[in-house]
Write an enzyme that holds these catalytic residues in place. Sequence first.
Site, short mmCIF file in Angstrom:
data_model
loop_
_atom_site.label_atom_id
_atom_site.label_comp_id
_atom_site.label_asym_id
_atom_site.label_seq_id
_atom_site.Cartn_x
_atom_site.Cartn_y
_atom_site.Cartn_z
N ILE A 51 -0.67 -1.77 7.55
CA ILE A 51 -2.00 -1.60 8.41
C ILE A 51 -3.14 -1.26 7.70
O ILE A 51 -3.34 -0.22 7.08
CB ILE A 51 -1.47 -0.39 9.39
CG1 ILE A 51 -0.02 -0.41 10.17
CG2 ILE A 51 -2.97 -0.22 10.50
CD1 ILE A 51 0.16 0.81 10.97
N ASP A 52 -4.09 -2.35 7.78
CA ASP A 52 -5.46 -2.13 7.37
C ASP A 52 -6.29 -1.56 8.21
O ASP A 52 -6.48 -2.43 9.49
CB ASP A 52 -5.86 -3.40 6.52
CG ASP A 52 -7.32 -2.98 5.93
OD1 ASP A 52 -7.41 -2.03 5.28
OD2 ASP A 52 -8.19 -3.94 5.97
N ASP A 62 -0.80 -5.06 2.92
CA ASP A 62 -1.29 -4.05 3.67
C ASP A 62 -0.50 -3.94 4.86
O ASP A 62 -0.94 -4.61 5.72
CB ASP A 62 -2.71 -3.62 3.63
CG ASP A 62 -3.15 -2.59 4.09
OD1 ASP A 62 -2.41 -1.72 4.45
OD2 ASP A 62 -4.26 -2.21 3.90
N THR A 78 -5.93 1.95 8.88
CA THR A 78 -5.05 2.92 9.65
C THR A 78 -5.61 3.93 10.60
O THR A 78 -5.45 4.54 11.81
CB THR A 78 -4.36 3.71 8.54
OG1 THR A 78 -3.57 2.65 8.10
CG2 THR A 78 -3.27 4.57 9.05
N ASP A 96 -6.12 -4.47 0.20
CA ASP A 96 -7.08 -4.64 1.68
C ASP A 96 -7.92 -6.08 1.29
O ASP A 96 -8.51 -6.41 2.37
CB ASP A 96 -8.22 -3.45 1.28
CG ASP A 96 -7.62 -2.18 1.51
OD1 ASP A 96 -6.87 -1.82 2.56
OD2 ASP A 96 -8.27 -1.13 0.62
N GLU A 142 0.92 -1.17 0.06
CA GLU A 142 -0.20 -0.07 -0.03
C GLU A 142 0.85 1.26 0.06
O GLU A 142 0.61 2.14 -0.64
CB GLU A 142 -0.96 -0.03 1.27
CG GLU A 142 -1.70 1.42 1.27
CD GLU A 142 -2.79 1.57 2.59
OE1 GLU A 142 -2.65 0.47 3.47
OE2 GLU A 142 -3.75 2.36 2.08
C1 LIP Z 1 -9.12 1.04 4.54
C2 LIP Z 1 -9.92 -0.08 4.32
C3 LIP Z 1 -11.37 0.31 4.83
C4 LIP Z 1 -11.63 1.12 3.91
C5 LIP Z 1 -10.61 2.25 3.56
C6 LIP Z 1 -9.42 2.05 3.40
P1 LIP Z 1 -6.35 1.36 5.07
O1 LIP Z 1 -7.61 0.69 4.41
O2 LIP Z 1 -9.68 -1.48 5.01
O3 LIP Z 1 -12.19 -0.87 5.00
O4 LIP Z 1 -13.10 1.76 3.87
O5 LIP Z 1 -11.18 2.89 2.27
O6 LIP Z 1 -9.02 1.49 2.15
O7 LIP Z 1 -6.04 2.80 4.31
O8 LIP Z 1 -6.45 1.58 6.32
O9 LIP Z 1 -5.25 0.53 4.78
#
Ligand code: LIP
Length: 264
Positions: free
Chosen positions: A77-78, A75, A80, A209, A58
């Site tokens: 941290i999914d 990713d 964030t 993601d 990412e």
């Molecule tokens: C996030 C996702 C979340 C989505 C956001 C974003 P990040 O990823 O997991 O569900 O709604 O658009 O993509 O930015 O925290 O890695």
Amino acid sequence: MELAYKAGKVILEASGQMKKVNVKESFADLVTETDKGVEKMLFEELKKRFPNDRFIGEESANKEPWTLEPTWIIDPIDGTTNFVHTFPFSCVSIGLTVNKQSSVGVVYNPSLDRLYTAVKGQGTQLVEGKKEPVTLRVRDCSSLSEALVMSEFGSQRDDAKKEAVFRNLEAIGWKCHGVRSLGTAAINLCSVASGHADAYYEFGLHIWDMAAAALILTEAGGYVCDTKGGPLDMQSRRILAASSEKLANEISETLLIHLEMERD
Ligand code: LIP
């Protein structure tokens, strides 16, 4: 798994600490030094073990194109936003695709010490804390009127996204038992895999993601597709996941707007 635990330790230690938060595509699209540091660590460690493989992350400035070659899609941290706000649902997501098919998926939420793993054809396992691993299976649910559905507002803040989010939420929300939003696509998918929820859809997420968690869901007996039905296209920025094809079809027909976005 070893690297997911290592990444999780870094994420947990940094959570709640003062940190510099930068924004990407909108004021609600966040990134921190921890996202970048964890991605760097995972790339370096994986490259030592798999020097010939390809890597997509990412936070990498120059994204490699996704090819048929073995590719680690990460990713760091999914969730964030959750990490920044200390809402205890963030995870590291590590997926491996071969011939553009997901073959390994690892998702680890360090706050709850939950590690989800899947290998193509070998099912999905959850390791929670020091407990013995358990095999996950989706819940039996074939009707929207009996379903707990997950979705996300996402991090875009343009008018087209707003219309799609709220019109679809209105269409789905009144026809199901409830709507939940954990702020991480990967954990939403793992929640359906665990039988804690029955379906999840989102417009605007990215390949990193979903690369790991889509496999975690299908190996737990779930079904993933494009929001209009048909095969999931991981570069299309949209996903519909459910415990059964029948439920996915009903949600697909109920959604009012199928947003088209720039592809990953
Ligand atoms: C996030 C996702 C979340 C989505 C956001 C974003 P990040 O990823 O997991 O569900 O709604 O658009 O993509 O930015 O925290 O890695």
